[in-house]
Design an enzyme around this catalytic site. Structure first.
Site, PDB file in Angstrom:
ATOM      1  N   ARG A 210       0.928  -0.984  -0.047  1.00  0.00           N
ATOM      2  CA  ARG A 210       0.161   0.099  -0.008  1.00  0.00           C
ATOM      3  C   ARG A 210       0.872   1.071   0.164  1.00  0.00           C
ATOM      4  O   ARG A 210       0.391   2.722   0.210  1.00  0.00           O
ATOM      5  CB  ARG A 210      -0.966  -0.047   1.358  1.00  0.00           C
ATOM      6  CG  ARG A 210      -1.648  -0.586   1.116  1.00  0.00           C
ATOM      7  CD  ARG A 210      -2.780  -1.494   0.600  1.00  0.00           C
ATOM      8  NE  ARG A 210      -4.196  -2.014   0.745  1.00  0.00           N
ATOM      9  CZ  ARG A 210      -4.311  -3.785  -0.575  1.00  0.00           C
ATOM     10  NH1 ARG A 210      -3.789  -3.335  -1.228  1.00  0.00           N
ATOM     11  NH2 ARG A 210      -4.969  -4.174   0.417  1.00  0.00           N
ATOM     12  N   LEU A 211       2.170   0.950  -0.172  1.00  0.00           N
ATOM     13  CA  LEU A 211       2.951   2.729  -0.694  1.00  0.00           C
ATOM     14  C   LEU A 211       2.845   2.974  -1.648  1.00  0.00           C
ATOM     15  O   LEU A 211       4.267   2.919  -2.500  1.00  0.00           O
ATOM     16  CB  LEU A 211       4.436   2.379  -0.054  1.00  0.00           C
ATOM     17  CG  LEU A 211       5.097   2.894   0.425  1.00  0.00           C
ATOM     18  CD1 LEU A 211       4.779   3.772   1.890  1.00  0.00           C
ATOM     19  CD2 LEU A 211       6.851   3.052   0.821  1.00  0.00           C
TER      20      LEU A 211
END
Length: 231
Positions: A210-211
């Site tokens: 999720r970066l």
């Protein structure tokens, strides 16, 4: 339900390219990628072309967000029919829900959700009518059946049943000589194009853990400004 993006190996500092996602690009989206006049147009053109070449369903589909005079929002999916330095173009009935909302509040957003490629592009800006010449050029490029359906439909208005809708369309078709051939179908008086003129454009690239990468362009009196946003 949780869905993963890219690999599950956390990148170390300085090794961000290990977080490559499904778009197949190991390099991380960066503000330096934004070039052209305006600076969003080159990258958007590349991403749209790659979405088409990847054969994902409806690569020119976009989620259009509008708000009525009281600020109550609504979204729906429409098809982009033009994208260039001037803006993003779509066509609809002026008396439809979205047409009436844009008349009351001529500002909108659109999102191209290329989920299979882990990419999105968001646009926000003022909305204007396209010229009658642009509307006619697009209208007469449409299949005859699409013209007849648009001519028959009082878009967003209630109708009793599917049978009623088909009968209405058949009646209009008969009036023009049939679905397959006949008289030219003119552009309906309450139908045409809108152009969203972007003042904010954001590119999103999915990454592992999720970066994700987000780069936003914002236009003001001094021109366009790019910045990286946290996911």
């Amino acid at each position: 339900m949780r869905v993963g993006y890219g690999g599950g190996i956390p990148p170390n500092i300085g090794e961000g390219d290990r977080a490559a996602g499904a778009d197949g690009i190991r390099e991380n989206l960066d503000p330096s990628w934004l070039r052209g006049d305006p600076p969003w147009v080159d990258l958007f053109t590349v991403w749209l072309r790659e979405a088409i070449e990847s054969r994902i369903p409806e690569p020119n589909a976009m989620v259009l967000g509008t708000a009525d005079a009281d600020g109550r929002p609504a979204t729906r999916t429409v098809l982009c029919k033009g994208a260039d330095a001037a803006g993003i173009v779509f066509f609809t009935g002026y008396d439809s829900d979205k047409g009436r909302e844009l008349a009351a509040n001529p500002y909108a957003s659109v999102t191209f959700p290329w989920i299979a490629l882990e990419r999105q592009v968001h646009f926000r800006g003022a909305v204007t009518h396209v010229s009658m010449e642009e509307t006619e050029a697009y209208w007469y490029s449409r299949p005859r059946g699409s013209q007849l359906s648009a001519f028959a439909s009082e878009q967003s208005r209630p109708i009793g049943s599917r049978i009623d809708l088909e009968a209405k369309a058949a009646g209009v078709a008969d009036g023009f000589g049939g679905f397959d051939d006949g008289a030219e179908v003119p552009v309906p008086s309450a139908w045409g194009g809108f152009r969203l003129v972007p003042s904010v454009v954001e590119f999103w690239q999915g990454r592992a853990n999720r970066l994700h990468n987000r780069v936003r362009l914002t236009k003001d009196d001094a021109g366009w400004h790019a910045e990286r946003l946290q996911p």
